[in-house]
Design a protein around this motif. Sequence first.
Motif, PDB file in Angstrom:
ATOM      1  N   MET A   6      58.886  31.740  75.611  1.00  0.00           N
ATOM      2  CA  MET A   6      59.928  30.775  75.269  1.00  0.00           C
ATOM      3  C   MET A   6      59.335  29.411  74.948  1.00  0.00           C
ATOM      4  O   MET A   6      59.770  28.736  74.014  1.00  0.00           O
ATOM      5  CB  MET A   6      60.933  30.675  76.419  1.00  0.00           C
ATOM      6  N   ARG A   7      58.330  28.996  75.714  1.00  0.00           N
ATOM      7  CA  ARG A   7      57.672  27.706  75.443  1.00  0.00           C
ATOM      8  C   ARG A   7      56.944  27.728  74.105  1.00  0.00           C
ATOM      9  O   ARG A   7      56.945  26.737  73.369  1.00  0.00           O
ATOM     10  CB  ARG A   7      56.669  27.373  76.564  1.00  0.00           C
ATOM     11  N   GLU A   8      56.342  28.860  73.785  1.00  0.00           N
ATOM     12  CA  GLU A   8      55.635  28.976  72.517  1.00  0.00           C
ATOM     13  C   GLU A   8      56.619  28.923  71.349  1.00  0.00           C
ATOM     14  O   GLU A   8      56.380  28.232  70.346  1.00  0.00           O
ATOM     15  CB  GLU A   8      54.860  30.287  72.486  1.00  0.00           C
ATOM     16  N   LEU A   9      57.746  29.607  71.455  1.00  0.00           N
ATOM     17  CA  LEU A   9      58.774  29.545  70.411  1.00  0.00           C
ATOM     18  C   LEU A   9      59.356  28.144  70.294  1.00  0.00           C
ATOM     19  O   LEU A   9      59.653  27.681  69.189  1.00  0.00           O
ATOM     20  CB  LEU A   9      59.881  30.557  70.713  1.00  0.00           C
ATOM     21  N   GLN A  10      59.494  27.462  71.416  1.00  0.00           N
ATOM     22  CA  GLN A  10      59.996  26.090  71.400  1.00  0.00           C
ATOM     23  C   GLN A  10      59.023  25.172  70.671  1.00  0.00           C
ATOM     24  O   GLN A  10      59.431  24.296  69.902  1.00  0.00           O
ATOM     25  CB  GLN A  10      60.219  25.614  72.832  1.00  0.00           C
ATOM     26  N   ALA A  11      57.734  25.364  70.886  1.00  0.00           N
ATOM     27  CA  ALA A  11      56.726  24.538  70.216  1.00  0.00           C
ATOM     28  C   ALA A  11      56.730  24.801  68.715  1.00  0.00           C
ATOM     29  O   ALA A  11      56.659  23.855  67.914  1.00  0.00           O
ATOM     30  CB  ALA A  11      55.344  24.817  70.800  1.00  0.00           C
ATOM     31  N   TYR A  12      56.814  26.075  68.320  1.00  0.00           N
ATOM     32  CA  TYR A  12      56.883  26.384  66.892  1.00  0.00           C
ATOM     33  C   TYR A  12      58.139  25.782  66.260  1.00  0.00           C
ATOM     34  O   TYR A  12      58.092  25.238  65.164  1.00  0.00           O
ATOM     35  CB  TYR A  12      56.860  27.898  66.661  1.00  0.00           C
ATOM     36  N   GLY A  13      59.238  25.891  66.940  1.00  0.00           N
ATOM     37  CA  GLY A  13      60.480  25.312  66.440  1.00  0.00           C
ATOM     38  C   GLY A  13      60.394  23.806  66.296  1.00  0.00           C
ATOM     39  O   GLY A  13      60.903  23.227  65.333  1.00  0.00           O
ATOM     40  N   PHE A  14      59.732  23.163  67.260  1.00  0.00           N
ATOM     41  CA  PHE A  14      59.564  21.704  67.195  1.00  0.00           C
ATOM     42  C   PHE A  14      58.770  21.303  65.964  1.00  0.00           C
ATOM     43  O   PHE A  14      59.156  20.385  65.232  1.00  0.00           O
ATOM     44  CB  PHE A  14      58.875  21.206  68.464  1.00  0.00           C
ATOM     45  N   TYR A  15      57.662  21.985  65.708  1.00  0.00           N
ATOM     46  CA  TYR A  15      56.830  21.620  64.568  1.00  0.00           C
ATOM     47  C   TYR A  15      57.512  21.945  63.243  1.00  0.00           C
ATOM     48  O   TYR A  15      57.371  21.195  62.264  1.00  0.00           O
ATOM     49  CB  TYR A  15      55.455  22.286  64.659  1.00  0.00           C
ATOM     50  N   ILE A  16      58.276  23.029  63.191  1.00  0.00           N
ATOM     51  CA  ILE A  16      59.015  23.347  61.969  1.00  0.00           C
ATOM     52  C   ILE A  16      60.074  22.281  61.700  1.00  0.00           C
ATOM     53  O   ILE A  16      60.235  21.803  60.573  1.00  0.00           O
ATOM     54  CB  ILE A  16      59.630  24.753  62.068  1.00  0.00           C
ATOM     55  N   MET A  17      60.801  21.865  62.736  1.00  0.00           N
ATOM     56  CA  MET A  17      61.813  20.820  62.564  1.00  0.00           C
ATOM     57  C   MET A  17      61.172  19.484  62.206  1.00  0.00           C
ATOM     58  O   MET A  17      61.722  18.721  61.405  1.00  0.00           O
ATOM     59  CB  MET A  17      62.650  20.677  63.835  1.00  0.00           C
ATOM     60  N   LEU A  18      60.023  19.189  62.791  1.00  0.00           N
ATOM     61  CA  LEU A  18      59.324  17.949  62.477  1.00  0.00           C
ATOM     62  C   LEU A  18      58.914  17.905  61.011  1.00  0.00           C
ATOM     63  O   LEU A  18      59.141  16.897  60.320  1.00  0.00           O
ATOM     64  CB  LEU A  18      58.096  17.795  63.379  1.00  0.00           C
ATOM     65  N   ILE A  19      58.370  18.981  60.514  1.00  0.00           N
ATOM     66  CA  ILE A  19      57.952  19.035  59.116  1.00  0.00           C
ATOM     67  C   ILE A  19      59.166  18.948  58.199  1.00  0.00           C
ATOM     68  O   ILE A  19      59.142  18.247  57.181  1.00  0.00           O
ATOM     69  CB  ILE A  19      57.124  20.308  58.860  1.00  0.00           C
ATOM     70  N   ALA A  20      60.254  19.632  58.568  1.00  0.00           N
ATOM     71  CA  ALA A  20      61.469  19.583  57.750  1.00  0.00           C
ATOM     72  C   ALA A  20      62.028  18.167  57.700  1.00  0.00           C
ATOM     73  O   ALA A  20      62.447  17.699  56.630  1.00  0.00           O
ATOM     74  CB  ALA A  20      62.512  20.554  58.299  1.00  0.00           C
ATOM     75  N   MET A  21      62.049  17.461  58.819  1.00  0.00           N
ATOM     76  CA  MET A  21      62.571  16.097  58.838  1.00  0.00           C
ATOM     77  C   MET A  21      61.689  15.141  58.032  1.00  0.00           C
ATOM     78  O   MET A  21      62.203  14.236  57.366  1.00  0.00           O
ATOM     79  CB  MET A  21      62.717  15.607  60.278  1.00  0.00           C
ATOM     80  N   VAL A  22      60.388  15.338  58.070  1.00  0.00           N
ATOM     81  CA  VAL A  22      59.486  14.498  57.275  1.00  0.00           C
ATOM     82  C   VAL A  22      59.714  14.736  55.791  1.00  0.00           C
ATOM     83  O   VAL A  22      59.765  13.784  54.999  1.00  0.00           O
ATOM     84  CB  VAL A  22      58.015  14.760  57.671  1.00  0.00           C
ATOM     85  N   VAL A  23      59.893  15.993  55.398  1.00  0.00           N
ATOM     86  CA  VAL A  23      60.148  16.308  53.993  1.00  0.00           C
ATOM     87  C   VAL A  23      61.474  15.689  53.542  1.00  0.00           C
ATOM     88  O   VAL A  23      61.562  15.100  52.463  1.00  0.00           O
ATOM     89  CB  VAL A  23      60.138  17.840  53.771  1.00  0.00           C
ATOM     90  N   ILE A  24      62.504  15.784  54.375  1.00  0.00           N
ATOM     91  CA  ILE A  24      63.808  15.204  54.035  1.00  0.00           C
ATOM     92  C   ILE A  24      63.712  13.682  53.929  1.00  0.00           C
ATOM     93  O   ILE A  24      64.257  13.073  53.006  1.00  0.00           O
ATOM     94  CB  ILE A  24      64.865  15.622  55.066  1.00  0.00           C
ATOM     95  N   LEU A  25      62.998  13.050  54.856  1.00  0.00           N
ATOM     96  CA  LEU A  25      62.851  11.594  54.828  1.00  0.00           C
ATOM     97  C   LEU A  25      62.132  11.126  53.575  1.00  0.00           C
ATOM     98  O   LEU A  25      62.585  10.193  52.896  1.00  0.00           O
ATOM     99  CB  LEU A  25      62.098  11.125  56.075  1.00  0.00           C
ATOM    100  N   TYR A  26      61.015  11.778  53.231  1.00  0.00           N
ATOM    101  CA  TYR A  26      60.271  11.352  52.051  1.00  0.00           C
ATOM    102  C   TYR A  26      61.025  11.666  50.761  1.00  0.00           C
ATOM    103  O   TYR A  26      60.922  10.916  49.788  1.00  0.00           O
ATOM    104  CB  TYR A  26      58.875  11.970  52.026  1.00  0.00           C
ATOM    105  N   SER A  27      61.782  12.752  50.726  1.00  0.00           N
ATOM    106  CA  SER A  27      62.552  13.029  49.514  1.00  0.00           C
ATOM    107  C   SER A  27      63.674  12.013  49.343  1.00  0.00           C
ATOM    108  O   SER A  27      63.979  11.609  48.220  1.00  0.00           O
ATOM    109  CB  SER A  27      63.106  14.454  49.541  1.00  0.00           C
ATOM    110  N   TYR A  28      64.292  11.582  50.443  1.00  0.00           N
ATOM    111  CA  TYR A  28      65.317  10.537  50.358  1.00  0.00           C
ATOM    112  C   TYR A  28      64.704   9.209  49.916  1.00  0.00           C
ATOM    113  O   TYR A  28      65.266   8.510  49.085  1.00  0.00           O
ATOM    114  CB  TYR A  28      66.025  10.386  51.702  1.00  0.00           C
ATOM    115  N   TRP A  29      63.549   8.875  50.430  1.00  0.00           N
ATOM    116  CA  TRP A  29      62.860   7.641  50.036  1.00  0.00           C
ATOM    117  C   TRP A  29      62.505   7.697  48.549  1.00  0.00           C
ATOM    118  O   TRP A  29      62.685   6.708  47.823  1.00  0.00           O
ATOM    119  CB  TRP A  29      61.601   7.464  50.881  1.00  0.00           C
ATOM    120  N   PHE A  30      62.029   8.859  48.092  1.00  0.00           N
ATOM    121  CA  PHE A  30      61.695   9.013  46.678  1.00  0.00           C
ATOM    122  C   PHE A  30      62.943   8.873  45.815  1.00  0.00           C
ATOM    123  O   PHE A  30      62.910   8.249  44.753  1.00  0.00           O
ATOM    124  CB  PHE A  30      61.028  10.368  46.448  1.00  0.00           C
TER     125      PHE A  30
END
Length: 76
Positions: A6-30
């Motif tokens: 469960m902790r490993e899945l939580q860590a993977y989910g965290f990094y996937i959400m982090l990357i998705a939020m960074v992509v959304i932020l930079y696309s909005y800025w662009f």
Amino acid sequence: MSVETMRELQAYGFYIMLIAMVVILYSYWFHLKKSEKTGRRDYEKYSNLALNDDLQDEILESVSTSSKDTNRSVKK
């Protein structure tokens, strides 16, 4: 399911959400930079909106009314 799994899945989910939020932020800025560069919007005007909010102040954008807008009323 063990706690370690469960902790490993939580860590993977965290990094996937982090990357998705960074992509959304930079696309909005662009998008903001592109629309300001093409002249579609001037966000410098909107930055002073909080300071110049009296009724007698200059209007930022005028909204044109068309026949489509007048037909939007709710009919009873």
